[in-house]
Write an enzyme that holds these catalytic residues in place. Structure first.
Site: not given
Ligand code: APR
Length: 231
Positions: A86-88, A104
């Site tokens: 989910q980390n960008v 994400h």
């Protein structure tokens, strides 16, 4: 090779100095989602949105992967490893992990506002008003904002369905559809949750909760799994 699927959230990058979103020192304590991380925010004040992500991107050029990110790379020696994050941030990539699916978006990329297929690598942190795509539209951060679809979720569901081992690291499991991925993992599949503040997760079978920080809990679990290596 056995398939290990890993779902990560902001907690795995916390020890690298990247803020998580929720919790006592979370990013959303200082910023309002509707002002910096939604299509309405972009319509209303694109300069404010760009500035928010510029600051996070600037920090990303200053931090490094931690023991949690690095330990996951070791698993690739004996297992077919897929990371769904989910980390960008790009800390999994910089640690050396091969198969990473960003649900994400990615902070070091920008995309066109007229053609979402036009995505550009950012070599430096500033992205400003006036920075245009090849079709002349204003560039926006390549991030999935609240209220926007998560294009990679169908691929992620197919990946978790085939997991022989499923590991969740550093996510509060409150943001959907990512938080629902664990429900697609078969009951027989061994599951691990690494989070110092983890709560019981109801209705999930074969789940081992490790209430430790990623920098400690992940290397320990990796050593254990490598020891088991054959399964
Ligand atoms: N190691 C492991 N886990 C940790 C650590 C650590 N050192 N420090 C904190 N955590 C845990 C917290 O206990 C919490 O459960 O990480 C989790 C972080 O949760 P959130 O801040 O909610 O982040 P995340 O779950 O990744 O957020 C999901 O929400 O804001 C949106 O799009 C954004 O991808 C993000 C999504």
């Amino acid at each position: 090779m056995k398939r290990i699927v890993i779902l990560t959230g902001a907690g795995i990058s916390a020890e690298s100095g990247v803020k998580t979103f929720r919790g006592s020192n979370g990013l959303w304590n200082n910023y309002r989602i509707e002002e910096v991380a939604s299509p309405i925010a972009w319509e209303r004040d694109p300069k404010l949105v760009l500035e928010f992500y510029n600051q996070r991107r600037k920090q990303l050029f200053e931090v490094n992967p931690n023991a949690g990110h690095k330990a996951l790379v070791k698993l690739e020696k004996k297992f077919n490893v897929k990371i769904i994050t989910q980390n960008v941030d790009d800390l999994h990539e910089r640690a050396g992990s091969e198969n990473i699916l960003h649900l994400h978006g990615e902070l070091k990329k920008a995309r066109s506002t007229v053609d979402s297929g036009l995505v550009y690598e950012l070599k430096d942190w500033p992205l400003n008003i006036g920075d245009k795509c090849e079709q002349g539209s204003q560039l926006r951060p390549h991030i999935v904002w609240f209220g926007e679809a998560v294009p990679a979720i169908m691929d992620a569901i197919q990946i978790v369905k085939r997991a022989d081992i499923f590991i969740v690291i550093g996510t509060s499991m409150v943001v959907y559809p990512a938080a629902g991925l664990i429900n697609y993992v078969s009951d027989e599949t061994p599951k691990y949750l690494i989070d110092p503040n983890a709560e019981e997760v109801s209705g999930i079978r074969n789940l081992t909760i490790i209430r430790k920080k990623a920098g400690e809990g992940v290397p320990e679990l990796v050593e254990e799994l490598l020891g088991l290596g054959k399964l």
